[in-house]
Design an enzyme around this catalytic site. Structure first.
Site, PDB file in Angstrom:
ATOM      1  N   GLU A   1      -9.611   2.881  -5.676  1.00 61.03           N
ATOM      2  CA  GLU A   1      -9.218   4.246  -5.315  1.00 61.03           C
ATOM      3  C   GLU A   1      -8.027   4.747  -6.127  1.00 61.03           C
ATOM      4  O   GLU A   1      -7.161   5.459  -5.624  1.00 61.03           O
ATOM      5  CB  GLU A   1      -8.921   4.327  -3.816  1.00 61.03           C
ATOM      6  CG  GLU A   1     -10.128   3.993  -2.957  1.00 61.03           C
ATOM      7  CD  GLU A   1      -9.847   3.993  -1.473  1.00 61.03           C
ATOM      8  OE1 GLU A   1     -10.783   4.246  -0.688  1.00 61.03           O
ATOM      9  OE2 GLU A   1      -8.688   3.730  -1.079  1.00 61.03           O
TER      10      GLU A   1
ATOM     11  N   ASP B   1       0.855  -1.182   0.000  1.00 58.56           N
ATOM     12  CA  ASP B   1       0.000   0.000   0.000  1.00 58.56           C
ATOM     13  C   ASP B   1       0.892   1.234   0.000  1.00 58.56           C
ATOM     14  O   ASP B   1       2.124   1.129  -0.038  1.00 58.56           O
ATOM     15  CB  ASP B   1      -0.956   0.010   1.196  1.00 58.56           C
ATOM     16  CG  ASP B   1      -2.316   0.588   0.830  1.00 58.56           C
ATOM     17  OD1 ASP B   1      -2.367   1.762   0.428  1.00 58.56           O
ATOM     18  OD2 ASP B   1      -3.330  -0.138   0.936  1.00 58.56           O
TER      19      ASP B   1
ATOM     20  N   HIS C   1      -2.601   3.025  -4.856  1.00 55.17           N
ATOM     21  CA  HIS C   1      -2.002   2.594  -3.587  1.00 55.17           C
ATOM     22  C   HIS C   1      -0.551   2.158  -3.818  1.00 55.17           C
ATOM     23  O   HIS C   1      -0.093   1.151  -3.282  1.00 55.17           O
ATOM     24  CB  HIS C   1      -2.821   1.468  -2.952  1.00 55.17           C
ATOM     25  CG  HIS C   1      -4.163   1.900  -2.452  1.00 55.17           C
ATOM     26  ND1 HIS C   1      -4.340   2.527  -1.244  1.00 55.17           N
ATOM     27  CD2 HIS C   1      -5.397   1.819  -3.014  1.00 55.17           C
ATOM     28  CE1 HIS C   1      -5.624   2.812  -1.070  1.00 55.17           C
ATOM     29  NE2 HIS C   1      -6.286   2.401  -2.139  1.00 55.17           N
TER      30      HIS C   1
END
Length: 761
Positions: free
Chosen positions: A329, A195, A266
């Site tokens: 995202e 991440d 990420h």
């Protein structure tokens, strides 16, 4: 945690509990209490006393493995030693593997009668799950109730995700979690390993991924060594040897470990290690902030080569059919701003950045497919054309899952509304840091993985269900356990039991037995759902009296209490109605089921001063736009204070404050780094314009009301990280809503409220 003088505290369970007490059965003749509830369970008459005949027969290597697992479990939890025997005649437990059995994949038939216990299954998994049920039936005296059980899992995917990128867990802690998953008949461990805040998997070809990407400097005091004053990094990763060890350990428990290597978003930790992978020029650091970041991998051929090389090593470590690639995202700002990415898009003939992500996912899917694996990603991978064999994990509600299933894609249901376990379980002030929007046990249990919107053919694409544990706010494994237990028990029943067998009241009735099993296995389950909450319903400061109501979040109604300073027992007074107290008084209370305490005792002192005091947890947010329960940044080691704060609008309201005879408002405040990346939500961040160099503490008559008091803020808090401010009030009578806020920009640090007191004249 910060001192708990302002709210109920919990008193430790007696440390001298022995296994017999921990696992003591409920009243004789009570129903069996397995979790998850089997598909079919028929109770018979009588019991079989295994402790009198602990002989076990297991034919063949698979059955022998299950028998050893069961024997070890019984030895650890009951102190009973089972003995292998070659003769089926008179055996206490018999394991039979029959490939022609009608029990189905992972299913089993379990019978207990006067002659012993017998488990029949088609495969080793079925024997294993039958053994777990048998262990749950075994009471503290080594006796088994007479039953006939026919059981099989409803879904083939019963998963739990653990985020080891934000905060790591030790190998032993992960094994502890895998043990618990097995005892809940869960079979997929989704391991989130990369991440923005850390790269946790050793890739031998690219050592900087862990050397650089595995380290971050925590924000604020947390990133400073108290001994030297120098920066101190949070570092760590799992070696390939450790990963193989964990994968093998899980496999022995019939759990598949599925890795997640996040892309194209990420990616900040990876880009920090190898800047050429990014979409913007220049170096960056591994992030020490939470939220939605903008760093993406670029779509150059060299970057795909890098990712394929990484995945090649991943595939060597993880035999899982599915490989998770994230896909969530991935905000497109950097791609939009990059001339190089825009040129690449033109060369590829893709129309926009959404289609570039679809190209990205399709490229990785082809690589995985060529190696006999399947791609799975979060539901954002539906944006753009999705490869036919890709599987979708639906997290933004169930709508992505419905769309995917209708399009012929397999789906795992994992909605944040019901199955994100980093959301807190209750509104108790004893909850750890996290997202205070609660997902209580009832809400988890109520989730139905197959939406009514799907027809029978589409419904077959629902592989199963998964809960997720994101660890931004979980510095240690104790917090992971708090988040997972007991909600994992509800997850287990969703994934295993037939829909028509699920009943929340019945689940709650079986849950105390599961808590006994947790205690026997050293599982630190959350106390907050089982604690007693205490609320002042009415108070008269002049008369020195208060009326206090007791309650339990799960609705367990056998609450026992004391007001004499002693710990409540099953024989203490039963709570029937709010308590009329003469102040000062201390109330201690505990929830019991069948004479057994479910959690530590709660204790709270009520006096005149406590009526004039509120912690941040006891106050409302003025708007509640984005409320979080945050941990202080210091001290660097050990316990830290916790604060409830709306990071979009830090403003706290005390409803109906009794201002008769009050001279001032005293506020204890801390200051923490504003460690959030908000992306397009940045525009929602609000703060009041300061009038002095460092801003002010302001007290208003309600959130939008008259300014009652203002006090300048200091440049920095005191050495302990806090400051105490006194704001004189104009003369007031009666009750008034008080709004407490701080002026000035919340970046790079923001003031947060810890406690407010009303000071009499």
């Amino acid at each position: 945690m910060k001192p708990s003088h302002h709210h109920a505290r919990r008193l430790p369970l007696a440390a001298a509990l022995v296994l017999l007490a921990i696992l003591a059965p409920a009243a004789a003749g009570s129903e069996p209490t397995p979790i998850p509830i089997p598909a079919e369970l028929q109770s018979g008459q009588g019991r079989y006393e295994l402790q009198k005949n602990p002989a076990v027969v297991a034919r063949g290597a698979p059955a022998a493995r299950v028998a050893r697992y069961f024997a070890d479990l019984v030895q650890r939890t009951h102190g009973l030693t089972l003995q292998a025997t070659a003769s089926e005649h008179g055996a206490g437990v018999t394991y039979t593997l029959d490939p022609t059995a009608a029990s189905g994949d992972g299913g089993y038939v379990l019978d207990v009668d006067d002659d012993g216990a017998r488990i029949l299954a088609r495969d080793e998994r079925g024997l294993f799950y039958g053994a777990i049920t048998l262990w749950q039936l075994l009471d503290a005296d080594g006796r088994l109730p007479a039953v006939h059980i026919e059981d099989a899992p409803r879904f083939g995917w019963r998963g739990l995700m653990l985020d080891s990128a934000r905060h790591m867990q030790s190998v032993d802690e992960i094994k502890h979690l895998l043990d618990a998953m097995a005892l809940h008949k869960l079979n997929v461990f989704h391991w989130h390993l990369t991440d923005d805040q850390g790269w946790r998997i050793e890739i031998k070809r690219y050592p900087r991924l862990t050397e650089v990407g595995g380290c971050r400097i925590p924000a604020g005091d947390a990133g400073i060594d108290p001994g030297t004053g120098r920066t101190r990094a949070y570092c760590g990763h799992y070696t390939q040897a450790q990963i193989r060890e964990i994968v093998a350990y899980a496999a022995e428990r019939h759990i598949t470990v599925m890795p997640e290597i996040d892309m194209p978003g990420h990616a900040q930790a990876a880009v920090a290690a190898y800047p050429e992978l990014g979409a913007v020029a220049g170096e960056t650091a591994v992030s020490n902030e939470w939220g939605i970041h903008t760093y993406l991998f670029n779509a150059e051929e060299g970057t795909f080569g890098f990712l394929e090389n990484v995945l090649a090593e991943v595939l060597e470590l993880f035999p899982s059919t599915y490989i998770h690639v994230g896909g969530d995202e991935a905000v497109k700002d950097q791609w939009q701003a990059s001339a190089r990415v825009q040129a690449r898009m033109r060369a590829l003939g893709v129309a926009d950045e959404t289609q570039l992500q679809a190209h990205f996912i399709a490229r990785i899917e082809r690589f995985l497919s060529s190696h006999g694996r399947k791609l799975i990603g979060w539901d954002e991978i539906l944006e753009g054309r999705l490869p036919a064999d890709a599987t979708v994990m639906s997290w933004r509600g169930i709508e992505g899952g419905i769309e995917a299933a209708r399009g012929g894609h397999d789906v795992v249901m994992s909605p944040s509304s019901h199955l994100y376990l980093d959301y807190l379980q209750t509104d108790s002030p004893n909850e750890p840091p996290g997202r205070p929007a609660t997902i209580p046990l009832r809400q988890v249990y109520a989730f139905e993985p197959v939406p009514e919107a799907l027809d029978a053919t589409q419904a077959r694409h629902v592989l199963g269900v998964q809960a997720n544990v994101w660890t931004e706010h979980m510095r240690d494994y104790g917090r992971v356990q708090h988040a997972v237990f007991p909600r994992i028990a509800a997850l287990a029943e969703i994934g295993w039991s037939p829909a028509d067998r699920r009943d929340y009241d019945g689940f709650l009735a079986r849950l105390p037995a599961q808590l006994r099993r947790y205690r026997a296995l050293g599982i630190a389950y959350a106390q907050t759902p089982f604690e007693v909450r205490m609320a002042v319903e009415a108070a008269d400061r002049g008369a020195g009296t208060a009326t206090v109501a007791l309650s339990n979040a799960l609705g367990y109604d056998d609450i026992r209490y004391t007001i004499d300073g002693g710990d409540p027992t099953a024989e203490s007074p039963s709570y029937e109605a709010p308590l009329a107290l003469a102040l000062p008084a201390e109330v201690r209370a505990r929830v019991f089921v069948d004479g057994e305490a479910l959690a530590d005792a709660s204790a709270r002192r009520f006096d005149a001063a406590s009526l004039l005091r509120r912690s941040d947890e006891a106050l409302k947010m003025c708007t509640g736009a984005l409320m979080l329960r945050l941990e202080d940044d210091g001290p660097a080691d050990g316990d830290r204070a916790l604060f409830n704060v709306d990071i979009f609008n830090p403003c706290w309201q005390w409803d109906g404050a009794d201002l008769d005879g009050i001279a001032s408002v005293q506020v204890r405040a801390g200051r923490i780094p504003y460690y959030f990346q908000l992306h397009r939500d940045e525009a929602n961040r609000r703060f009041r314009t300061p009038k002095s160099a460092h801003g002010e503490l302001e007290i208003h008559a309600g959130c939008d009301g008259e300014l009652l008091a203002s006090v300048p803020l200091p440049e920095r808090p005191d050495a302990d990280g806090f400051v105490v401010l006194d704001a004189a009030l104009p003369a007031q009578t009666g009750t008034q809503d008080l709004c407490i806020t701080f002026t000035g920009d919340t970046r790079p640090t923001m003031w947060v409220l810890d406690e407010v007191r009303l000071v009499p004249r």
